[in-house]
Design a protein around this motif. Sequence first.
Motif, PDB file in Angstrom:
ATOM      1  N   SER A 124       0.815  -1.205   0.000  1.00 43.48           N
ATOM      2  CA  SER A 124       0.000   0.000   0.000  1.00 43.48           C
ATOM      3  C   SER A 124       0.853   1.261   0.000  1.00 43.48           C
ATOM      4  O   SER A 124       0.569   2.217  -0.736  1.00 43.48           O
ATOM      5  N   VAL A 125       1.903   1.278   0.802  1.00 39.95           N
ATOM      6  CA  VAL A 125       2.770   2.462   0.861  1.00 39.95           C
ATOM      7  C   VAL A 125       3.465   2.680  -0.481  1.00 39.95           C
ATOM      8  O   VAL A 125       3.558   3.816  -0.978  1.00 39.95           O
ATOM      9  N   THR A 126       3.963   1.597  -1.082  1.00 37.83           N
ATOM     10  CA  THR A 126       4.628   1.726  -2.383  1.00 37.83           C
ATOM     11  C   THR A 126       3.668   2.289  -3.436  1.00 37.83           C
ATOM     12  O   THR A 126       4.010   3.231  -4.168  1.00 37.83           O
ATOM     13  N   LEU A 127       2.466   1.721  -3.511  1.00 39.18           N
ATOM     14  CA  LEU A 127       1.472   2.220  -4.464  1.00 39.18           C
ATOM     15  C   LEU A 127       1.025   3.634  -4.100  1.00 39.18           C
ATOM     16  O   LEU A 127       0.788   4.465  -4.976  1.00 39.18           O
ATOM     17  N   GLY A 128       0.921   3.905  -2.789  1.00 35.37           N
ATOM     18  CA  GLY A 128       0.496   5.231  -2.354  1.00 35.37           C
ATOM     19  C   GLY A 128       1.492   6.312  -2.717  1.00 35.37           C
ATOM     20  O   GLY A 128       1.107   7.420  -3.124  1.00 35.37           O
ATOM     21  N   VAL A 129       2.780   6.020  -2.582  1.00 24.21           N
ATOM     22  CA  VAL A 129       3.808   6.985  -2.967  1.00 24.21           C
ATOM     23  C   VAL A 129       3.726   7.293  -4.464  1.00 24.21           C
ATOM     24  O   VAL A 129       3.774   8.452  -4.888  1.00 24.21           O
ATOM     25  N   LEU A 130       3.580   6.244  -5.261  1.00 23.60           N
ATOM     26  CA  LEU A 130       3.491   6.431  -6.712  1.00 23.60           C
ATOM     27  C   LEU A 130       2.217   7.188  -7.094  1.00 23.60           C
ATOM     28  O   LEU A 130       2.252   8.124  -7.902  1.00 23.60           O
ATOM     29  N   PHE A 131       1.104   6.803  -6.501  1.00 20.37           N
ATOM     30  CA  PHE A 131      -0.175   7.448  -6.816  1.00 20.37           C
ATOM     31  C   PHE A 131      -0.149   8.925  -6.435  1.00 20.37           C
ATOM     32  O   PHE A 131      -0.648   9.774  -7.180  1.00 20.37           O
ATOM     33  N   SER A 132       0.404   9.248  -5.266  1.00 20.76           N
ATOM     34  CA  SER A 132       0.425  10.640  -4.816  1.00 20.76           C
ATOM     35  C   SER A 132       1.263  11.508  -5.750  1.00 20.76           C
ATOM     36  O   SER A 132       0.922  12.673  -5.993  1.00 20.76           O
ATOM     37  N   TYR A 133       2.340  10.952  -6.280  1.00 19.60           N
ATOM     38  CA  TYR A 133       3.177  11.715  -7.207  1.00 19.60           C
ATOM     39  C   TYR A 133       2.452  11.956  -8.528  1.00 19.60           C
ATOM     40  O   TYR A 133       2.518  13.059  -9.088  1.00 19.60           O
ATOM     41  N   LEU A 134       1.773  10.930  -9.026  1.00 18.80           N
ATOM     42  CA  LEU A 134       1.099  11.054 -10.314  1.00 18.80           C
ATOM     43  C   LEU A 134      -0.202  11.852 -10.229  1.00 18.80           C
ATOM     44  O   LEU A 134      -0.682  12.369 -11.251  1.00 18.80           O
ATOM     45  N   THR A 135      -0.782  11.973  -9.039  1.00 13.82           N
ATOM     46  CA  THR A 135      -2.105  12.574  -8.901  1.00 13.82           C
ATOM     47  C   THR A 135      -2.072  13.996  -8.372  1.00 13.82           C
ATOM     48  O   THR A 135      -2.897  14.824  -8.758  1.00 13.82           O
ATOM     49  N   TYR A 136      -1.122  14.276  -7.496  1.00 12.23           N
ATOM     50  CA  TYR A 136      -1.098  15.590  -6.841  1.00 12.23           C
ATOM     51  C   TYR A 136       0.181  16.341  -7.181  1.00 12.23           C
ATOM     52  O   TYR A 136       1.224  15.738  -7.445  1.00 12.23           O
ATOM     53  N   SER A 137       0.073  17.673  -7.134  1.00  9.75           N
ATOM     54  CA  SER A 137       1.261  18.520  -7.269  1.00  9.75           C
ATOM     55  C   SER A 137       1.558  19.272  -5.985  1.00  9.75           C
ATOM     56  O   SER A 137       2.675  19.733  -5.778  1.00  9.75           O
ATOM     57  N   LYS A 138       0.567  19.379  -5.108  1.00 10.19           N
ATOM     58  CA  LYS A 138       0.764  20.058  -3.828  1.00 10.19           C
ATOM     59  C   LYS A 138       1.402  19.086  -2.829  1.00 10.19           C
ATOM     60  O   LYS A 138       0.940  17.960  -2.657  1.00 10.19           O
ATOM     61  N   ILE A 139       2.452  19.561  -2.155  1.00 15.75           N
ATOM     62  CA  ILE A 139       3.206  18.705  -1.247  1.00 15.75           C
ATOM     63  C   ILE A 139       2.324  18.178  -0.118  1.00 15.75           C
ATOM     64  O   ILE A 139       2.398  16.999   0.243  1.00 15.75           O
ATOM     65  N   TRP A 140       1.453  19.032   0.454  1.00  9.88           N
ATOM     66  CA  TRP A 140       0.664  18.591   1.599  1.00  9.88           C
ATOM     67  C   TRP A 140      -0.299  17.470   1.217  1.00  9.88           C
ATOM     68  O   TRP A 140      -0.562  16.575   2.016  1.00  9.88           O
ATOM     69  N   LYS A 141      -0.796  17.505  -0.017  1.00  8.70           N
ATOM     70  CA  LYS A 141      -1.674  16.435  -0.465  1.00  8.70           C
ATOM     71  C   LYS A 141      -0.902  15.130  -0.603  1.00  8.70           C
ATOM     72  O   LYS A 141      -1.391  14.051  -0.235  1.00  8.70           O
ATOM     73  N   ARG A 142       0.302  15.214  -1.124  1.00  7.40           N
ATOM     74  CA  ARG A 142       1.121  14.007  -1.276  1.00  7.40           C
ATOM     75  C   ARG A 142       1.441  13.382   0.071  1.00  7.40           C
ATOM     76  O   ARG A 142       1.319  12.166   0.271  1.00  7.40           O
ATOM     77  N   VAL A 143       1.869  14.235   1.019  1.00  6.89           N
ATOM     78  CA  VAL A 143       2.223  13.732   2.348  1.00  6.89           C
ATOM     79  C   VAL A 143       1.002  13.115   3.020  1.00  6.89           C
ATOM     80  O   VAL A 143       1.085  12.036   3.629  1.00  6.89           O
ATOM     81  N   LEU A 144      -0.154  13.770   2.910  1.00  4.51           N
ATOM     82  CA  LEU A 144      -1.370  13.264   3.534  1.00  4.51           C
ATOM     83  C   LEU A 144      -1.781  11.918   2.946  1.00  4.51           C
ATOM     84  O   LEU A 144      -2.130  10.983   3.680  1.00  4.51           O
ATOM     85  N   PHE A 145      -1.704  11.792   1.621  1.00  9.82           N
ATOM     86  CA  PHE A 145      -2.121  10.532   1.006  1.00  9.82           C
ATOM     87  C   PHE A 145      -1.155   9.401   1.357  1.00  9.82           C
ATOM     88  O   PHE A 145      -1.583   8.264   1.582  1.00  9.82           O
TER      89      PHE A 145
END
Length: 514
Positions: free
Chosen positions: A198-219
């Motif tokens: 989940s963490v591996t997929l979550g890191v990849l998804f957050s990068y591809l989906t968000y540009s705001k840092i806080w959204k990436r960290v939260l996801f």
Amino acid sequence: MVASIARVAPGKSAWGPVLVGLVFVLALVSALFADTLRALVSTWMGSETYAHGFLIVPISLWLVWEKRAALRVTVPQPTLLPALLMLPVGLVWLLAQLVDVRVVQEYAFVCLLILAIWAMIGTATARFLAFPLGFLLLAVPVGDGLTYPLMNFTADFSVNMLRLTGIPVYRDGTFFSLPTGDWSVIEECSGIRYLLASVTLGVLFSYLTYSKIWKRVLFIALSALVPILANGLRAYMIVMIGHLSGMKLATGVDHLVYGWVFFGIVIAIMFAVGAIWRDPEPDKAPRQADSGAGRSTIVAALSVLLASAVGPGLLLALERAPAGGDERVELRSPAPVGGWQSEGGNLWSWRPHIVGTDGEVYGFYRAEAAPVGLYLGIYRRQREGAEVVNVQNQMVPTSDLEWSDKEITTRRIASPIGEFKVKQDRLAGRLGGQRLLVWNWYRIGAVNTSNPFVAKFAEAAYRLVGRQPSGAVIVLAAPYRESPDEAAAVLTVFIDAMWPSLEAEIQRATGHGR
């Protein structure tokens, strides 16, 4: 925000020589650290938990490929700064190699590869590719230390949910009993595989989906929290299915099927919800940068190779040839003193699973009616596969059909040389209902500790001054009926009386005193 990097006119490319040099450098760095690379790949191959490591490099390459249009018109500018940073990273690898801390070796190796790439393509381009490069760190197998905390959380969650449902539950560690049958949370049920995936997929998804840092960290934080909670809910649902079906369902292969199907549904929902707050596609075109000419590819490549060779070179200088002769040593059970007497035969079938020792002894003692088992494993010269701190050294291996580890904690104990912490295990016999309280710890030189990191630091201190650190694994066990405090009291008396005798045998076996 997209980093600024230098651009070159369309139709021209400065990447040819740099790519050739980059491939050459990465190949040589990998060759210098071949043992670490081999161990990394071996872990991917040998563990289902870390098999996703095979996907990390292809995903990173794909992420770089997605930026090819921008990279095609940029000018790579090799730099020497990363080569300087490789020196302390190489020293970290050296220390980890000396004490055989594999995860630190592997992180250092991956960081060296990232720094090598940075040196060859330049700072601005490396910043532009920061995520694909950083994603490589997820290839390192890490997370074993979370297994037992996750097992305990899953047991807590399941038992509490069952009680809220109105089902009576008797719990003992990670084992619990319902009126319809018995259940246990074993390592495979800890959820560590779900968490890492989940963490591996979550890191990849957050990068591809968000540009705001806080959204990436939260996801990413949610991608770690959700599978832990979901695994607890999965365990509860499986127990409920088994309970309501009279133990006919969810007790065999379907147990695993339900788990992965449920995990897939949870992850799909998490991603679907996360996609609702997708950020607009950012401008991927890099802007012009005002930067002078970078170092030549050849100079950067030579600097990287020299810096990366420092760790392996120092290792060769520090390592001494093994002493001639057999390292095996004949151990004797420490002489009984203080009212304790040696007990012949085996008082129980359990014994610790310790590997790679140069000598070991497992004996039993008794004072009045109180029995104690003592295991002593000696490592005269620690080496690969024969280390005091070894993941294979376990009180109860997962393959054991007779005994189970019900709870693992730490406990501070008193000894004639002062207080220190031991690891405390509560064991249960699967058939006869026998219970054992087990204390175990490491001995490195004169240091007694249950902390593997402290043990490794002590070992590193010896190796840095050119000494081969001897070591020992010490295990004490005593039975109990109702409370483990009964056994703890017996073990405390045993340590107080038998410590001088134990110390004398360790010094004799290792060949030197404290």
